[in-house]
Design a protein around this motif. Structure first.
Motif, PDB file in Angstrom:
ATOM      1  N   SER A 129       0.725  -1.313  -0.136  1.00  0.00           N
ATOM      2  CA  SER A 129       0.007   0.084  -0.176  1.00  0.00           C
ATOM      3  C   SER A 129       0.896   1.341  -0.115  1.00  0.00           C
ATOM      4  O   SER A 129       0.458   2.173  -0.629  1.00  0.00           O
ATOM      5  N   CYS A 130       2.011   1.372   0.734  1.00  0.00           N
ATOM      6  CA  CYS A 130       2.894   2.422   0.704  1.00  0.00           C
ATOM      7  C   CYS A 130       3.544   2.734  -0.665  1.00  0.00           C
ATOM      8  O   CYS A 130       3.750   3.758  -1.244  1.00  0.00           O
ATOM      9  N   ILE A 131       4.051   1.562  -1.344  1.00  0.00           N
ATOM     10  CA  ILE A 131       4.727   2.026  -2.429  1.00  0.00           C
ATOM     11  C   ILE A 131       3.820   2.242  -3.732  1.00  0.00           C
ATOM     12  O   ILE A 131       4.358   2.629  -4.611  1.00  0.00           O
ATOM     13  N   ARG A 132       2.487   1.845  -3.172  1.00  0.00           N
ATOM     14  CA  ARG A 132       1.508   2.239  -4.490  1.00  0.00           C
ATOM     15  C   ARG A 132       1.014   3.706  -4.381  1.00  0.00           C
ATOM     16  O   ARG A 132       0.140   4.278  -5.160  1.00  0.00           O
ATOM     17  N   MET A 133       1.580   4.398  -3.273  1.00  0.00           N
ATOM     18  CA  MET A 133       1.349   6.087  -3.157  1.00  0.00           C
ATOM     19  C   MET A 133       2.009   6.423  -4.320  1.00  0.00           C
ATOM     20  O   MET A 133       2.945   6.251  -4.659  1.00  0.00           O
ATOM     21  N   PRO A 134       1.205   7.508  -5.067  1.00  0.00           N
ATOM     22  CA  PRO A 134       1.787   8.139  -6.099  1.00  0.00           C
ATOM     23  C   PRO A 134       3.326   8.611  -5.736  1.00  0.00           C
ATOM     24  O   PRO A 134       4.188   8.449  -6.798  1.00  0.00           O
ATOM     25  N   VAL A 172       6.284   6.751  -8.166  1.00  0.00           N
ATOM     26  CA  VAL A 172       7.015   7.207  -9.298  1.00  0.00           C
ATOM     27  C   VAL A 172       8.543   6.908  -8.833  1.00  0.00           C
ATOM     28  O   VAL A 172       9.447   6.882 -10.023  1.00  0.00           O
ATOM     29  N   LEU A 173       8.838   7.048  -7.812  1.00  0.00           N
ATOM     30  CA  LEU A 173      10.286   6.663  -7.328  1.00  0.00           C
ATOM     31  C   LEU A 173      10.662   5.084  -7.962  1.00  0.00           C
ATOM     32  O   LEU A 173      11.830   5.091  -8.147  1.00  0.00           O
ATOM     33  N   ILE A 174       9.679   4.262  -7.550  1.00  0.00           N
ATOM     34  CA  ILE A 174      10.117   2.876  -7.923  1.00  0.00           C
ATOM     35  C   ILE A 174      10.178   2.806  -9.374  1.00  0.00           C
ATOM     36  O   ILE A 174      11.103   1.998  -9.811  1.00  0.00           O
ATOM     37  N   VAL A 175       9.257   3.549 -10.042  1.00  0.00           N
ATOM     38  CA  VAL A 175       9.161   3.415 -11.609  1.00  0.00           C
ATOM     39  C   VAL A 175      10.282   4.093 -12.066  1.00  0.00           C
ATOM     40  O   VAL A 175      11.053   3.464 -13.009  1.00  0.00           O
ATOM     41  N   LEU A 176      10.838   5.063 -11.432  1.00  0.00           N
ATOM     42  CA  LEU A 176      12.122   5.957 -12.257  1.00  0.00           C
ATOM     43  C   LEU A 176      13.135   4.774 -12.012  1.00  0.00           C
ATOM     44  O   LEU A 176      14.012   4.791 -12.834  1.00  0.00           O
ATOM     45  N   THR A 177      13.270   4.198 -10.560  1.00  0.00           N
ATOM     46  CA  THR A 177      14.477   3.160 -10.404  1.00  0.00           C
ATOM     47  C   THR A 177      14.216   2.035 -11.507  1.00  0.00           C
ATOM     48  O   THR A 177      15.507   1.815 -11.768  1.00  0.00           O
ATOM     49  N   ILE A 178      13.195   1.509 -11.637  1.00  0.00           N
ATOM     50  CA  ILE A 178      13.140   0.314 -12.642  1.00  0.00           C
ATOM     51  C   ILE A 178      13.663   0.682 -14.060  1.00  0.00           C
ATOM     52  O   ILE A 178      14.272   0.164 -14.653  1.00  0.00           O
ATOM     53  N   TYR A 179      13.054   2.013 -14.398  1.00  0.00           N
ATOM     54  CA  TYR A 179      13.467   2.740 -15.724  1.00  0.00           C
ATOM     55  C   TYR A 179      14.725   2.859 -15.895  1.00  0.00           C
ATOM     56  O   TYR A 179      15.565   2.427 -16.877  1.00  0.00           O
ATOM     57  N   LEU A 180      15.650   3.232 -14.938  1.00  0.00           N
ATOM     58  CA  LEU A 180      17.029   3.786 -15.066  1.00  0.00           C
ATOM     59  C   LEU A 180      17.905   2.288 -15.103  1.00  0.00           C
ATOM     60  O   LEU A 180      18.683   2.291 -15.983  1.00  0.00           O
ATOM     61  N   ALA A 234       9.998   5.094   5.039  1.00  0.00           N
ATOM     62  CA  ALA A 234      10.749   6.455   4.445  1.00  0.00           C
ATOM     63  C   ALA A 234      12.211   6.168   4.474  1.00  0.00           C
ATOM     64  O   ALA A 234      12.999   7.019   3.694  1.00  0.00           O
ATOM     65  N   MET A 235      13.018   5.237   5.369  1.00  0.00           N
ATOM     66  CA  MET A 235      14.071   5.064   5.308  1.00  0.00           C
ATOM     67  C   MET A 235      15.064   4.715   4.069  1.00  0.00           C
ATOM     68  O   MET A 235      16.046   5.445   3.721  1.00  0.00           O
ATOM     69  N   PRO A 236      14.141   4.159   3.155  1.00  0.00           N
ATOM     70  CA  PRO A 236      15.256   3.656   1.844  1.00  0.00           C
ATOM     71  C   PRO A 236      15.161   4.892   0.836  1.00  0.00           C
ATOM     72  O   PRO A 236      15.952   4.820  -0.105  1.00  0.00           O
ATOM     73  N   VAL A 237      14.120   5.676   0.975  1.00  0.00           N
ATOM     74  CA  VAL A 237      13.943   6.931  -0.071  1.00  0.00           C
ATOM     75  C   VAL A 237      14.984   7.545  -0.354  1.00  0.00           C
ATOM     76  O   VAL A 237      15.382   7.724  -1.595  1.00  0.00           O
ATOM     77  N   PRO A 238      15.795   8.334   0.831  1.00  0.00           N
ATOM     78  CA  PRO A 238      16.905   8.956   0.002  1.00  0.00           C
ATOM     79  C   PRO A 238      17.901   8.300  -0.674  1.00  0.00           C
ATOM     80  O   PRO A 238      18.898   8.994  -1.416  1.00  0.00           O
ATOM     81  N   PHE A 239      17.872   6.999  -0.350  1.00  0.00           N
ATOM     82  CA  PHE A 239      18.863   6.221  -0.883  1.00  0.00           C
ATOM     83  C   PHE A 239      18.867   5.721  -2.179  1.00  0.00           C
ATOM     84  O   PHE A 239      19.684   5.378  -3.334  1.00  0.00           O
ATOM     85  N   LEU A 240      17.646   5.453  -2.654  1.00  0.00           N
ATOM     86  CA  LEU A 240      17.010   5.309  -3.945  1.00  0.00           C
ATOM     87  C   LEU A 240      17.355   6.502  -4.798  1.00  0.00           C
ATOM     88  O   LEU A 240      17.730   6.178  -5.979  1.00  0.00           O
ATOM     89  N   ILE A 241      17.075   7.726  -4.318  1.00  0.00           N
ATOM     90  CA  ILE A 241      17.037   8.722  -5.035  1.00  0.00           C
ATOM     91  C   ILE A 241      18.762   9.044  -5.231  1.00  0.00           C
ATOM     92  O   ILE A 241      19.199   9.292  -6.258  1.00  0.00           O
ATOM     93  N   ILE A 242      19.649   8.939  -4.209  1.00  0.00           N
ATOM     94  CA  ILE A 242      21.015   8.891  -4.463  1.00  0.00           C
ATOM     95  C   ILE A 242      21.533   8.018  -5.578  1.00  0.00           C
ATOM     96  O   ILE A 242      22.560   8.353  -6.449  1.00  0.00           O
TER      97      ILE A 242
END
Length: 515
Positions: free
Chosen positions: A266-271, A275-283, A328-336
């Motif tokens: 439910s959390c990763i399906r929040m818009p 989009v962060l998960i989609v961006l990671t997969i796309y990259l 919330a903890m993995p978010v900055p490291f997915l971005i980095i």
């Protein structure tokens, strides 16, 4: 000229994000866990020792020590305000780290790196779980900052120069501080240790010299926690392992827990997260398609960044009871971590004529940023609270606390599961309730010996404590939910007499004062 314009734009966006971060912190309601974190700092500042003199459940001691130092240096009883300002500063510095890491990684493409770093910072601040988790007076924000700074030092280190030694030492110190605030961060520290060991070296001796500053810094930072633990070994074990197990079991019994798979889904399906998960997969797909041959160092950095985000996902799943703020903890490291494939695609544009990978990727990043902002506009709207300090939660809590203190008779001893309302006004609390409802709800499941060791009390044993030291006031009305309300009712039944004065504070607690 164009570079100056871009720099000014980046600074303005960072300032706007900083205001949004601070407004988020000041606007949050008072959390249950904040009671324990801030109270731990207050009691340490008063000269008491963690574990030995009061309980501090499931956490290691450096965070309350940091709070204690700040409270003493600032000489203030605005404990919640100090804690939240610290968290806000850490969150702002995480944003700066994201932009700084991008700029460093992109090197000669500095402007491109800064702009993508700003995009990453926006994705971070507007992420729904980051917005939910950040800004409270707890250890989450400081731990994330320590790891971000460590990563920045790691990727910017030249392992062929002597300057690497002090960088490695600082990394070891920062990660040990983080681990001694939140023990699950030990997994991250082990990952950094492995990454340092894997660096190219001419010999085993050279490899040992590389890792030695890390080990020395770790040992130095561990001195105080080890001394604290050694002075109260049994209490430490109960606080860190046994008590969390008991209240995890209690939460399962009252069905106040989430299914880990359902919560994660439910959390990763929040818009803003999706989009962060989609961006990671796309990259990942884009790099695999357009940049098949990476250098050894590029592979190592990409793998390390991916593992760092993965480890934080594992950390989120480790506790027996999982809450959405853990994700919330993995978010900055997915971005980095996204910086590396973005750089590879940018470099590919210069190597291959008419290559459109990076342009398409930049468009995808832009769409992700727009989606994150559109689906979380409250991040911007609530900045209006900055113009009304009287409405900030820490200010309201302090104002109520002062009024409670003025109405409370000597010895100003207050019985409550919300100790901040007593402490901010200068009143005294029962140290047995320093963790609030977190331990009170399961303390009766401890043996009498273990309750004495941990300085805790439960509903069935509260009467003895109150009989020995009668309270001057009782504060309730801070817990939410039927089971939690029942815990507060036990305070009323045990201590409050019919002739006590009752006062209900607007958007605050209910207080009973002894006449």
């Amino acid at each position: 000229m164009l570079a100056k314009i871009y720099n000014i734009l980046v600074v303005l966006i960072l300032v706007a994000l900083s205001f949004a971060i601070f407004a988020n912190s000041m606007n949050k309601p008072l959390g249950r866990d904040e009671q324990m974190y801030c109270t731990g700092g207050v009691l340490l500042a008063q000269g008491k020792m963690i574990y030995r003199d009061f309980s501090y459940a499931a956490q290691l001691p450096y965070h309350p020590l940091l709070y204690a130092a700040l409270f003493r240096i600032l000489n203030t009883t605005h404990y919640l305000l100090v804690g939240r300002i610290l968290s806000s500063l850490c969150d702002i510095l995480v944003v700066v780290c994201i932009v700084g890491i991008y700029r460093h990684i992109f090197g000669t493409f500095a402007i491109c790196g800064m702009l993508l770093g700003v995009a990453g910072a926006i994705l971070y601040v507007f992420n729904p779980l980051v917005d939910y988790a950040n800004g409270y007076a707890w250890n989450h924000d400081v731990v994330i900052l320590c790891v971000c700074l460590s990563f920045w030092l790691f990727v910017s280190a030249d392992f062929k120069r002597k300057s690497r030694y002090w960088r490695i030492a600082i990394i070891g110190a920062l990660l040990t501080l983080a681990t001694c605030m939140r023990i699950t961060t030990a997994l991250v520290q082990l990952l950094f240790f492995a990454a340092l060991l894997s660096q190219p070296a001419e010999s085993i001796k050279q490899r040992i010299k590389t890792i030695l500053p890390f080990l020395i810094a770790t040992a130095v930072v561990l001195i105080w926690p080890v001394w604290v633990i050694a002075s109260a070994g049994r209490a430490f074990f109960l606080n860190l392992f046994w008590i969390p197990m008991l209240y995890g079991k209690w939460l399962h019994e009252i069905e106040m827990v989430h299914n880990k798979f359902d919560l994660t889904s439910s959390c990763i399906r929040m818009p803003g997260y999706f989009v962060l998960i989609v961006l990671t997969i796309y990259l990942c797909l884009a790099v695999a398609w357009g940049c098949r041959k990476l250098s050894v160092s590029e592979r190592r950095n990409l793998l390390f960044a991916a593992l760092l985000a993965f480890v934080f996902f594992i950390i989120a799943l480790i506790p027996p009871t999982m809450w959405r703020q853990y994700l919330a903890m993995p978010v900055p490291f997915l971005i980095i971590g996204a910086a590396f494939p973005l750089l590879y695609l940018r470099e590919l544009t210069d190597k291959v004529r008419d290559n459109k990978h990076f342009k398409i990727t930049a468009a995808v990043v832009s769409v992700c940023v727009v989606v994150a902002v559109v689906f979380r506009p409250i991040v911007l709207y609530r900045t209006v609270v900055l113009f009304y300090p009287e409405g900030w939660t820490p200010i309201q809590v302090h104002k109520i606390s002062q009024d409670i203190a003025e109405r409370t008779k000597e010895p100003k001893l207050i019985l409550t599961l919300a100790p901040l309302y007593a402490l901010e006004g200068g009143c005294n609390i029962y140290t047995e309730l320093s963790c609030g409802s977190i331990i009170y709800r399961i303390a009766d499941r401890l043996s009498a010996w273990n309750r004495d060791i941990t300085h805790t009390v439960g509903p069935r044993n509260l009467a003895k404590l109150v009989e020995k030291e009668p309270p001057s006031a009782v504060i309730v009305g801070v817990e939410i939910g039927v089971e939690m309300r029942r815990l507060e009712e036990s305070l009323l039944k045990t201590a409050v007499k019919p002739d006590w004065e009752r006062k209900v504070y607007e958007n605050g607690p209910v207080v009973y004062f002894r006449r």
